[in-house]
Design an enzyme around this catalytic site. Structure first.
Site, short mmCIF file in Angstrom:
data_model
loop_
_atom_site.label_atom_id
_atom_site.label_comp_id
_atom_site.label_asym_id
_atom_site.label_seq_id
_atom_site.Cartn_x
_atom_site.Cartn_y
_atom_site.Cartn_z
N VAL A 714 0.94 -1.31 0.05
CA VAL A 714 0.00 -0.05 0.11
C VAL A 714 0.79 1.31 0.02
O VAL A 714 1.86 1.37 0.93
CB VAL A 714 -0.95 -0.04 1.37
CG1 VAL A 714 -1.93 1.26 1.21
CG2 VAL A 714 -1.76 -1.07 1.29
N ASP A 828 -11.86 -12.65 6.21
CA ASP A 828 -10.79 -12.31 6.48
C ASP A 828 -10.76 -11.13 7.49
O ASP A 828 -9.98 -10.19 7.35
CB ASP A 828 -9.75 -12.23 5.62
CG ASP A 828 -8.20 -12.21 5.89
OD1 ASP A 828 -8.09 -12.72 7.08
OD2 ASP A 828 -7.24 -11.52 5.17
#
Length: 965
Positions: A714, A828
């Protein structure tokens, strides 16, 4: 007053306590000073706080006026540095030492043996990169030793065999090599032995058979060879035996039949040969028998039919022969039956239709013959049915349409005949339908348009005729459509409404008419668009230029005319194209994609010219073309061409002016209304946005990286003149793109574009090309919850903020489960996937493993998620429901209370839960809770353990959780 009390406490400490506690504290403070990262998690390790109140430290009274440190529990504190900087000799009273799930590196020092009273040692999931010290054999009082998940190398030191009180030994997920020491047979108190996922070689030592208290033995994923020792028969308390993924050979010893307590026997992926022992019938408690991918031969023994408690049986990828035995009907508790890729022959026994609990039946890759039994329609819990690659004949029984929970139906590569039953339209949960490579005839039933969850449809290589039904255009979830090699005659424009489709193959049919311009709506097309070997006419639609993610385009072997549109230059992802064997003409556009194009892409057309190797130049081509005409005709054509060009230029100029004016006005309006948000025009200026991101991150330079995961990084990017800050999640495919990576990337796009909620991470846009695949999200200033809980910002996260975060996450999950259709399971839910903005408002992110499903239905799924948050039922049943997210949320609830992953707190017994002391649970970094807070916290703990119930049906729904907190 408080400061005076602290002063007297510090003043009297050397008098009230012995010097032992002082020296122990000094040793820990010195070690803290050497740690390089995340020291903030030890912020209360200082002289102003009593050592027994330090984070992770537990003391006990050694006598009436003397305390000593007996326990160091610093799991998941983000600690970095080296362990050998700790003075072990100053801490002789330590009984429990847990530094698991940190970033410690270097060696495990031999001086650790100075912990002479140690009974519990866990250093798992760090980055130690050396040998296990042989001096560890001096820890003779140790009972639990856990070193799994490091980078430990070398051999297992034989000295471990001296730890005769050891009950738990876990050295898995390392790089240990060499043979398993024979003197592990001395550890006669051992109950749990886990050495899986290493590089161990040699034979399994027969001495393992001396560990008569052993209940769990896992030696899988190594390089062990030789035969399975006969004396494993002595392990009569064994419940779990896993020797998968090794190089074991020989026959399966009949003595395994003496391990009558076994519930799980896994010997898959070895070189075992011979027949399956008949005395496995003695394993009456067996729930799972996995023998797949070996060299087993012979028939499936009748004794297997006596294992009536069995839930899962996998004998796939062997050389078993004979017929599928009818006595399998006795396994009435069976959920999964895998017999694929063997040498089984004969018909499918109708008796299998009596296994009404079956969720997964896979018989593909055999030599089965005859019709598909109609009574398979009785298997109403079936989720996966695979009979592909056999010699089955006859029609597809309409009774298959009764299997309402079916998500995958694989009947390809057989000799099935007749029409596709319209009853298949009743399978509303279907994700994959593969009927390819048969002899099916007739028209495609319009009822297939009801399968609104269908992701893959493959009807290729059959004898289907007629039109492609327009109802297929209603399949909004469709990602792969292959109806090639049939005799279909037309394709409806409505197919362009399947906007999520990733690959489309209509080749080798009798399609006529024009290419529908609606195909330009298939903006998610990624892998290929193949319309080759048909009878399509007309020009190539310029709308195909909208397919900016497409990698392969094949329009060859048709009757297409006109030019190749220059707008195809916008298709930046294209790597291959094929326009050969058509009637295309005019110059090939001078765009990047054609600069290195091979001539095979363009051969056998009428009048194409250009700079592509193998094509005539346009100048020479024009001379050749005009050489047989008269001068008058040349002048006439030139005159008309010039006049036409002038008129065309004038019209295009007017259109350009109008378009520019309109576009400029729209851009100005967007700037005013959205304060310069570049993504308000994402759909129009995607290339500009792409270039802006590349520029802002300096082509994804590491200095802009703010986080990383398994397959993504990211980056922080500041865009445009208005300094819009975004987070760019770039998919990392260092060793080559895999289907799983791409599938997760597109699943995240597909899922998050279907939902809008204040607590769901906001997606601005995305890019998919061979060079880059990334998603652009709103930037969250505080990053993820896991990061905050493991640094100094955790102090800011008081109980009020934590309660709001819990409610934010609960509301988001409730929206996914109860407000979306079809409902969505995240799969998740972890603290790393909960993002916080500057006001600590929480949003759920990372939908790469998300799954659509219907509430209260059976859903099969490959295991996905993060260890420590995965619901226990997934490990064996693979049945995915929204209750799996509920379990993960229960872990999050405890994690927010404790300031760290709850670890063993997840699995407390009922009596242990009653003895929970709030002081031991609440994060010590924040202010103590008020009386009102305590009541709320107790309620949170109660709800958390309801969410963590091992029985999914007893867990609350997320709606009920929201109403409870």
């Amino acid at each position: 007053m408080k400061s005076i009390l602290l002063f007297f406490t510090l003043f009297l400490l050397p008098l009230v306590q012995s010097s032992d506690l002082t020296s122990q504290a000094q040793a820990l403070l010195h070690w803290k000073s050497t740690l390089q990262t995340s020291q903030q998690s030890l912020s209360n390790w200082n002289l102003h706080v009593h050592p027994c109140n330090w984070t992770g430290i537990t003391c006990r009274d050694a006598n009436k006026r003397r305390q000593v440190i007996t326990k160091i529990f610093l799991s998941q504190k983000g600690l970095g540095g080296k362990l050998d900087a700790l003075n072990f000799s100053a801490l002789p009273s330590i009984r429990s030492f847990n530094l698991s799930h940190n970033k410690l590196s270097g060696v495990i020092p031999p001086s650790i043996c100075l912990f002479s009273k140690l009974t519990y040692l866990s250093l798992s999931d760090n980055v130690f990169s050396s040998l296990i010290p042989s001096s560890i054999g001096n820890l003779t009082k140790i009972k639990v030793l856990s070193l799994w998940g490091n980078n430990l190398s070398g051999q297992i030191p034989p000295e471990i065999g001296q730890l005769k009180l050891l009950t738990y030994l876990a050295l898995s997920e390392n790089f240990l090599s060499g043979e398993i020491p024979t003197n592990l047979g001395n550890l006669t108190n051992l109950v749990f032995l886990n050495l899986y996922d290493n590089k161990l070689s040699g034979q399994i030592p027969p001495e393992i058979g001396q560990l008569k208290l052993l209940t769990d033995l896992d030696l899988s994923e190594n390089f062990l060879s030789g035969e399975i020792p006969i004396n494993l028969e002595n392990l009569t308390n064994l419940v779990f035996l896993n020797l998968c993924d090794n190089k074991l050979s020989g026959q399966i010893s009949p003595e395994i039949g003496k391990l009558k307590l076994l519930t799980d026997l896994e010997l898959s992926e070895n070189f075992l040969s011979g027949e399956i022992p008949t005395n496995l019938e003695n394993l009456t408690n067996l729930l799972y028998l996995f023998l797949w991918h070996n060299n087993l031969s012979g028939q499936i023994p009748t004794e297997i039919g006596k294992l009536c408690n069995m839930n899962g049986l996998s004998l796939s990828q062997n050389t078993l022969s004979g017929k599928i035995p009818t006595y399998l009907k006795n396994l009435t508790k069976m959920h999964n039956l895998y017999l694929w890729e063997n040498g089984l022959f004969g018909p499918i026994p109708p008796e299998i239709g009596q296994l009404e609990l079956l969720t997964d039946l896979q018989l593909g890759g055999n030599f089965l013959t005859g019709d598909i039994p109609t009574n398979l329609g009785n298997l109403t819990n079936l989720v996966h049915l695979s009979l592909s690659d056999n010699n089955l004949s006859g029609p597809i029984p309409p009774e298959i349409g009764k299997l309402r929970h079916l998500t995958e139906l694989e009947l390809s590569k057989n000799f099935l005949t007749g029409e596709i039953p319209s009853a298949l339209g009743n399978l509303s949960e279907m994700n994959v339908l593969n009927l390819s490579s048969n002899s099916l005839s007739g028209v495609m039933p319009a009822e297939l348009g009801k399968l609104n969850r269908l992701i893959k449809l493959d009807l290729s290589h059959n004898n289907l005729i007629g039109n492609v039904p327009k109802e297929l255009g209603m399949l909004s979830a469709l990602m792969n459509l292959d109806i090639s090699s049939n005799s279909l005659t037309s394709v409806p424009e409505e197919l362009g409404d399947c906007v999520n489709i990733l690959s489309l193959d209509l080749s080798n049919n009798r399609l006529s008419g024009r290419i529908p311009s609606h195909f330009g709506n298939l903006v998610h097309l990624l892998y290929f668009l193949d319309l080759s070997r048909n009878s399509l006419i007309g020009q190539i639609p310029i709308t195909l230029a909208h397919l900016i993610m497409l990698e392969n385009l094949n329009l060859s072997h048709n009757n297409l005319t006109g030019p190749i549109p220059s707008s195809l230059g916008h298709m930046l992802s294209l790597s291959t194209m094929d326009f050969s064997y058509n009637h295309l003409e005019d110059p090939v556009p001078d765009i990047k994609v054609f600069q290195k194009a091979p001539k095979q892409w363009l051969i056998h057309n009428t009048n194409l010219c250009g700079t592509v190797q193998g094509l005539p130049s346009c100048d020479g081509f024009a001379k050749h073309k005009n050489g047989t005409t008269t001068l008058r005709m040349v002048k006439l054509i030139a005159t008309l061409t010039c006049r036409g060009a002038l008129v065309t230029f004038f019209i295009l100029w007017l259109i350009y002016l109008l378009y520019t004016k309109k576009r400029k006005a729209k851009l100005e309006h967007n700037r005013d209304s959205s304060k310069g948000n570049i993504f308000s025009v994402w759909n129009f200026d995607g290339r500009d946005a792409y270039e802006e991101i590349i520029k802002a991150t300096e082509n994804f330079d590491e200095k802009y990286c703010i986080g990383s995961g398994g397959h993504a990084r990211v980056y922080k990017a500041v865009l445009g003149s208005n300094n819009l800050t975004v987070a760019v999640k770039k998919i990392m495919l260092a060793s080559g793109e895999t289907s799983l990576d791409v599938e997760a990337f597109h699943r995240e796009i597909q899922t998050i574009t279907h939902i809008r909620h204040r607590n769901i991470a906001k997606l601005f846009g995305y890019c998919s090309s061979p060079q880059n695949k990334f998603l652009v999200y709103k930037y969250y200033e505080k990053r993820d919850l896991h990061n905050i809980l493991n640094n100094e910002e955790a102090i800011e996260l008081d109980w009020a903020k934590r309660k709001v975060i819990l409610r934010d996450v609960a509301c988001a999950l409730s929206h996914l489960h109860h407000d979306c259709y079809p409902p969505i399971v995240h799969r998740d839910v972890t603290s790393r996937n909960i993002l916080l903005d500057s006001e600590f408002t929480a949003s759920i992110s990372d939908f790469g493993t998300a799954k659509f499903l219907k509430p209260e239905s059976s859903n099969w799924s490959m295991l996905a998620g993060t260890c420590g948050y995965i619901a226990p039922e997934l490990a064996y049943t693979m049945r995915m429901t929204e209750k799996c997210d509920v379990y993960s949320f229960g872990v999050i609830m405890l994690e927010l209370l404790m300031g760290k992953h709850p670890g063993d707190m997840i699995n407390l017994s009922a009596s242990d839960k009653e003895e929970i002391i709030l002081q031991d649970i609440i994060d010590q970094l924040i202010e103590p809770p008020t009386k009102q807070d305590i009541n709320e916290i107790l309620k949170i703990i109660q709800v958390a353990y309801e969410c963590l119930n091992n029985n999914p049906s007893l867990r609350p729904t997320m709606q009920e959780v929201v109403n409870s907190i």
